[in-house]
Design a protein around this motif. Structure first.
Motif, PDB file in Angstrom:
ATOM      1  N   TYR A 152       0.851  -1.187   0.000  1.00  0.00           N
ATOM      2  CA  TYR A 152       0.000   0.000   0.000  1.00  0.00           C
ATOM      3  C   TYR A 152       0.893   1.245   0.000  1.00  0.00           C
ATOM      4  O   TYR A 152       2.043   1.176   0.467  1.00  0.00           O
ATOM      5  N   PRO A 153       0.372   2.372  -0.480  1.00  0.00           N
ATOM      6  CA  PRO A 153       1.205   3.573  -0.580  1.00  0.00           C
ATOM      7  C   PRO A 153       1.949   3.930   0.712  1.00  0.00           C
ATOM      8  O   PRO A 153       3.109   4.331   0.649  1.00  0.00           O
ATOM      9  N   HIS A 154       1.294   3.754   1.871  1.00  0.00           N
ATOM     10  CA  HIS A 154       1.979   4.178   3.098  1.00  0.00           C
ATOM     11  C   HIS A 154       3.169   3.274   3.430  1.00  0.00           C
ATOM     12  O   HIS A 154       3.961   3.598   4.305  1.00  0.00           O
ATOM     13  N   GLN A 155       3.255   2.142   2.724  1.00  0.00           N
ATOM     14  CA  GLN A 155       4.399   1.248   2.960  1.00  0.00           C
ATOM     15  C   GLN A 155       5.553   1.527   2.001  1.00  0.00           C
ATOM     16  O   GLN A 155       6.551   0.825   2.026  1.00  0.00           O
ATOM     17  N   LEU A 156       5.353   2.517   1.128  1.00  0.00           N
ATOM     18  CA  LEU A 156       6.367   2.819   0.118  1.00  0.00           C
ATOM     19  C   LEU A 156       7.077   4.133   0.436  1.00  0.00           C
ATOM     20  O   LEU A 156       6.509   5.019   1.079  1.00  0.00           O
ATOM     21  N   SER A 157       8.301   4.257  -0.047  1.00  0.00           N
ATOM     22  CA  SER A 157       9.011   5.526   0.107  1.00  0.00           C
ATOM     23  C   SER A 157       8.437   6.538  -0.887  1.00  0.00           C
ATOM     24  O   SER A 157       7.703   6.176  -1.803  1.00  0.00           O
ATOM     25  N   GLY A 158       8.785   7.797  -0.697  1.00  0.00           N
ATOM     26  CA  GLY A 158       8.293   8.841  -1.603  1.00  0.00           C
ATOM     27  C   GLY A 158       8.665   8.565  -3.047  1.00  0.00           C
ATOM     28  O   GLY A 158       7.854   8.728  -3.958  1.00  0.00           O
ATOM     29  N   GLY A 159       9.894   8.126  -3.250  1.00  0.00           N
ATOM     30  CA  GLY A 159      10.349   7.849  -4.615  1.00  0.00           C
ATOM     31  C   GLY A 159       9.575   6.698  -5.242  1.00  0.00           C
ATOM     32  O   GLY A 159       9.208   6.743  -6.422  1.00  0.00           O
ATOM     33  N   GLN A 160       9.304   5.677  -4.416  1.00  0.00           N
ATOM     34  CA  GLN A 160       8.517   4.555  -4.923  1.00  0.00           C
ATOM     35  C   GLN A 160       7.092   4.975  -5.225  1.00  0.00           C
ATOM     36  O   GLN A 160       6.524   4.594  -6.251  1.00  0.00           O
ATOM     37  N   CYS A 161       6.508   5.798  -4.350  1.00  0.00           N
ATOM     38  CA  CYS A 161       5.152   6.300  -4.591  1.00  0.00           C
ATOM     39  C   CYS A 161       5.095   7.041  -5.921  1.00  0.00           C
ATOM     40  O   CYS A 161       4.173   6.846  -6.715  1.00  0.00           O
ATOM     41  N   GLN A 162       6.083   7.890  -6.158  1.00  0.00           N
ATOM     42  CA  GLN A 162       6.046   8.677  -7.381  1.00  0.00           C
ATOM     43  C   GLN A 162       6.189   7.774  -8.607  1.00  0.00           C
ATOM     44  O   GLN A 162       5.582   8.026  -9.643  1.00  0.00           O
ATOM     45  N   ARG A 163       6.979   6.694  -8.485  1.00  0.00           N
ATOM     46  CA  ARG A 163       7.101   5.780  -9.623  1.00  0.00           C
ATOM     47  C   ARG A 163       5.797   5.024  -9.862  1.00  0.00           C
ATOM     48  O   ARG A 163       5.423   4.767 -11.001  1.00  0.00           O
ATOM     49  N   VAL A 164       5.080   4.694  -8.771  1.00  0.00           N
ATOM     50  CA  VAL A 164       3.750   4.091  -8.946  1.00  0.00           C
ATOM     51  C   VAL A 164       2.839   5.078  -9.666  1.00  0.00           C
ATOM     52  O   VAL A 164       2.100   4.721 -10.583  1.00  0.00           O
ATOM     53  N   ALA A 165       2.922   6.346  -9.250  1.00  0.00           N
ATOM     54  CA  ALA A 165       2.070   7.371  -9.863  1.00  0.00           C
ATOM     55  C   ALA A 165       2.379   7.518 -11.348  1.00  0.00           C
ATOM     56  O   ALA A 165       1.472   7.735 -12.163  1.00  0.00           O
ATOM     57  N   ILE A 166       3.647   7.399 -11.711  1.00  0.00           N
ATOM     58  CA  ILE A 166       4.017   7.483 -13.133  1.00  0.00           C
ATOM     59  C   ILE A 166       3.435   6.286 -13.888  1.00  0.00           C
ATOM     60  O   ILE A 166       2.849   6.444 -14.970  1.00  0.00           O
ATOM     61  N   ALA A 167       3.556   5.100 -13.294  1.00  0.00           N
ATOM     62  CA  ALA A 167       2.974   3.904 -13.930  1.00  0.00           C
ATOM     63  C   ALA A 167       1.468   4.067 -14.090  1.00  0.00           C
ATOM     64  O   ALA A 167       0.892   3.705 -15.119  1.00  0.00           O
ATOM     65  N   ARG A 168       0.821   4.648 -13.074  1.00  0.00           N
ATOM     66  CA  ARG A 168      -0.626   4.839 -13.112  1.00  0.00           C
ATOM     67  C   ARG A 168      -1.010   5.753 -14.269  1.00  0.00           C
ATOM     68  O   ARG A 168      -2.001   5.504 -14.960  1.00  0.00           O
ATOM     69  N   ALA A 169      -0.223   6.817 -14.466  1.00  0.00           N
ATOM     70  CA  ALA A 169      -0.519   7.743 -15.562  1.00  0.00           C
ATOM     71  C   ALA A 169      -0.254   7.070 -16.916  1.00  0.00           C
ATOM     72  O   ALA A 169      -1.004   7.261 -17.873  1.00  0.00           O
ATOM     73  N   LEU A 170       0.805   6.254 -16.982  1.00  0.00           N
ATOM     74  CA  LEU A 170       1.148   5.593 -18.252  1.00  0.00           C
ATOM     75  C   LEU A 170       0.119   4.538 -18.643  1.00  0.00           C
ATOM     76  O   LEU A 170      -0.062   4.247 -19.822  1.00  0.00           O
ATOM     77  N   ALA A 171      -0.559   3.965 -17.652  1.00  0.00           N
ATOM     78  CA  ALA A 171      -1.480   2.858 -17.917  1.00  0.00           C
ATOM     79  C   ALA A 171      -2.579   3.247 -18.895  1.00  0.00           C
ATOM     80  O   ALA A 171      -3.116   2.403 -19.607  1.00  0.00           O
ATOM     81  N   LEU A 172      -2.926   4.528 -18.926  1.00  0.00           N
ATOM     82  CA  LEU A 172      -4.011   4.961 -19.822  1.00  0.00           C
ATOM     83  C   LEU A 172      -3.472   5.416 -21.176  1.00  0.00           C
ATOM     84  O   LEU A 172      -4.221   5.935 -21.999  1.00  0.00           O
ATOM     85  N   GLU A 173      -2.171   5.220 -21.391  1.00  0.00           N
ATOM     86  CA  GLU A 173      -1.527   5.537 -22.659  1.00  0.00           C
ATOM     87  C   GLU A 173      -1.873   6.932 -23.177  1.00  0.00           C
ATOM     88  O   GLU A 173      -2.427   7.092 -24.257  1.00  0.00           O
ATOM     89  N   PRO A 174      -1.528   7.957 -22.393  1.00  0.00           N
ATOM     90  CA  PRO A 174      -1.814   9.326 -22.833  1.00  0.00           C
ATOM     91  C   PRO A 174      -0.898   9.707 -23.996  1.00  0.00           C
ATOM     92  O   PRO A 174       0.200   9.143 -24.132  1.00  0.00           O
ATOM     93  N   ASP A 175      -1.356  10.643 -24.814  1.00  0.00           N
ATOM     94  CA  ASP A 175      -0.490  11.151 -25.884  1.00  0.00           C
ATOM     95  C   ASP A 175       0.643  11.966 -25.287  1.00  0.00           C
ATOM     96  O   ASP A 175       1.763  11.943 -25.776  1.00  0.00           O
ATOM     97  N   ILE A 176       0.311  12.717 -24.256  1.00  0.00           N
ATOM     98  CA  ILE A 176       1.279  13.619 -23.646  1.00  0.00           C
ATOM     99  C   ILE A 176       1.236  13.417 -22.132  1.00  0.00           C
ATOM    100  O   ILE A 176       0.159  13.482 -21.529  1.00  0.00           O
ATOM    101  N   LEU A 177       2.398  13.155 -21.558  1.00  0.00           N
ATOM    102  CA  LEU A 177       2.449  12.954 -20.111  1.00  0.00           C
ATOM    103  C   LEU A 177       3.031  14.204 -19.453  1.00  0.00           C
ATOM    104  O   LEU A 177       4.110  14.660 -19.827  1.00  0.00           O
ATOM    105  N   CYS A 178       2.284  14.754 -18.494  1.00  0.00           N
ATOM    106  CA  CYS A 178       2.715  15.977 -17.826  1.00  0.00           C
ATOM    107  C   CYS A 178       3.204  15.657 -16.416  1.00  0.00           C
ATOM    108  O   CYS A 178       2.635  14.817 -15.728  1.00  0.00           O
ATOM    109  N   PHE A 179       4.246  16.330 -15.994  1.00  0.00           N
ATOM    110  CA  PHE A 179       4.777  16.166 -14.636  1.00  0.00           C
ATOM    111  C   PHE A 179       4.773  17.529 -13.956  1.00  0.00           C
ATOM    112  O   PHE A 179       5.336  18.478 -14.471  1.00  0.00           O
ATOM    113  N   ASP A 180       4.130  17.595 -12.777  1.00  0.00           N
ATOM    114  CA  ASP A 180       4.108  18.848 -12.037  1.00  0.00           C
ATOM    115  C   ASP A 180       5.104  18.755 -10.878  1.00  0.00           C
ATOM    116  O   ASP A 180       4.781  18.206  -9.834  1.00  0.00           O
ATOM    117  N   GLU A 181       6.295  19.248 -11.080  1.00  0.00           N
ATOM    118  CA  GLU A 181       7.353  19.188 -10.067  1.00  0.00           C
ATOM    119  C   GLU A 181       7.427  17.806  -9.416  1.00  0.00           C
ATOM    120  O   GLU A 181       7.235  17.671  -8.201  1.00  0.00           O
TER     121      GLU A 181
END
Lengths: 261, 228
Positions: A152-181
């Motif tokens: 679960y997210p609370h068991q992950l480090s910040g860096g791992q959480c952010q990588r999960v978040a990137i995978a989550r965004a990629l899963a929908l195959e967007p044309d353009i992926l945006c990163f906000d800081e």
């Protein structure tokens, strides 16, 4: 043809003009870095692209299709806005993972919910779900999180959480992926793992827009850099030119604040 | 003179009857106040100023005045002032009046807890759902609801436990709940009079039922502790 065309975007909150006449284009498979001091409008611009804010005026086109035109008064239905949104993915500064789901569920959830709208959902529910899980699992492998899928997210480090978040965004195959800081909420020793992932996406020619304060990263990874100041594009161009030979005084001042870049 | 041991079966029988009425009031209040609280919470978060004003005033009045007074007003007011006793006679009328007073009172408390739970969820959760193409209802049911429930379980547990004991306030309109039943043996009932121990003994019923409730609510809290 440009994958993204932004024309004369303006955004005001009350009397404050946050974005004034932003126009730019970007090509498929390239990476664009947005830099500038806090309050310069970078984040608002990303949020406009993702339909989290509605521009006061201007046009946004993706692959030649007009997704937003402020001059056309339309009360878009939720379904339509959702379809348009899916051209873009957004990775937040604060991850915004869903705490009650595992890493794998976080990545698979939205795809499953979208699949409910497919005509064959009823007959093929099981296989579709299976397919989504496998895809999510594969994405987490790519993010180097093979052994973290059931956490679960609370068991992950910040860096791992952010990588999960990137995978989550990629899963929908967007044309353009945006990163906000994407690394601003991370401890310095954890930024590296997230930046490496973004760099590998750039190498695989994912089209990306990255708002960042990591100047070295912006310079090395981006194909184009935009320096924003007070809601305007102050300077735009090849990172080497902008960083080594800024044309505007304001850019020079800003970059001087980041010694050693 | 009977011994307490001889009185026991009679007293227990009467207290059980009273306790059934206590439990009925408890469950009916929960059943009514859970959904009504949600409606009031929606009202107090409404974008319409008037609606928000009305609901927040209602919550202020109900939370700002004693439940006992609310009970008395709801039970006696229609009959005394309008000469229109809307509550039927007897025990069922008293029960209806008590249930209405309790439901309104607890719904107001619940509504504030709900509001805290809803507003406490970071806006980023909604935004993350939106950019992932979810509908508003999917975001509510698949993302926010469980987080909200987790957040409100501890304060709701408090209110629910308080409600068990608050049901005794219905004694004031002579609802035949357990306190009323215990008290009856002081004046005299079923051949027993001047006995105060049955009234004290009612506390055992409260202690046991609150003990059971506490365990159940703790279990629920624990089941939701797998995420943060």
């Amino acid at each position: 043809m440009a994958i993204l065309e932004v024309e004369h975007i303006r955004k005001t909150f009350g009397k404050t003009e946050v974005l004034r006449d932003i126009s730019f284009q970007m090509e498929k498979g390239t990476t664009l870095s947005l830099i500038g001091s806090s309050g310069s409008g970078k984040t608002t611009l990303l949020r406009c692209l993702n339909f989290l804010e509605t521009p006061t005026s201007g046009i946004i086109r993706v692959n030649g299709e007009t997704l937003f035109d402020a001059s056309v008064v339309s009360r878009s239905r939720e379904k339509e806005i959702r379809r348009k949104r899916l051209h873009f993915g957004l990775v937040f500064q604060s991850f915004n993972l869903f705490p009650q789901y595992t890493a794998l569920q976080n990545v698979a959830l939205a795809g499953e919910l979208l699949a409910h709208e497919r005509e064959d959902w009823r007959q093929n529910r099981k296989s579709i779900r299976q397919e989504m899980q496998e895809k999510a699992s594969h994405l987490l492998d790519q993010m180097g999180l093979s052994d973290r899928k059931e956490n679960y997210p609370h068991q992950l480090s910040g860096g791992q959480c952010q990588r999960v978040a990137i995978a989550r965004a990629l899963a929908l195959e967007p044309d353009i992926l945006c990163f906000d800081e994407p690394t601003s909420a991370l401890d310095p020793e954890l930024t590296g793992e997230v930046l490496r992932v973004i760099r590998s996406l750039a190498e695989r020619h994912m089209t990306m827009i990255i708002v960042t304060h990591e100047m070295a990263f912006a310079r090395d990874v981006a194909d184009t850099v935009i320096f924003m100041d007070q809601g305007e594009i102050c300077e735009m161009g090849d990172p080497k030119d902008v960083f080594q030979n800024p044309q505007k005084e304001r850019t020079r001042q800003f970059l001087a604040g980041y010694a050693g870049v | 003179m009977q011994t307490i041991l001889q009185q026991m079966p009679i007293v227990i029988g009467a207290l059980n009857t009273g306790f059934v009425q206590t439990l009925r009031l408890f469950f009916v209040t929960l059943l009514g106040a859970f959904p009504l609280g949600l409606v009031i919470a929606m009202g107090s978060m409404s974008r319409l100023h008037v609606l928000r004003g009305i609901t927040r005033t209602l919550v202020w009045i109900i939370r700002g005045s004693p439940l006992m007074i609310q009970l008395l007003i709801i039970y006696y007011f229609p009959g005394l002032v309008f000469h229109a006793p809307i509550w039927g006679g007897g025990e069922s009328g008293r029960f209806q009046a008590a249930a209405v007073a309790f439901i309104i009172n607890y719904a107001c408390y619940f509504s504030e807890i709900y509001r805290g739970g809803i507003q406490g969820i970071p806006v980023g959760q909604e935004e993350a759902g939106l950019v992932l193409g979810m509908t508003h209802s999917q975001i509510f049911f698949k993302v926010k609801l469980l987080q909200m429930i987790k957040a409100i379980v501890p304060p709701m547990s408090n209110e629910i436990i308080t409600l068990v004991k608050d049901t005794s306030l219905a004694r004031i309109i002579a609802l035949q709940e357990i306190i009323w039943a215990g008290q009856s043996f002081m004046k005299g009932s079923q051949g027993i009079s001047g006995a105060i121990w049955p009234l004290f003994f009612t506390a055992v019923y409260y202690l046991v039922s609150i003990g059971i409730l506490t365990i159940l609510l703790q279990r629920l809290e624990k089941r939701l502790s797998y995420f943060r």
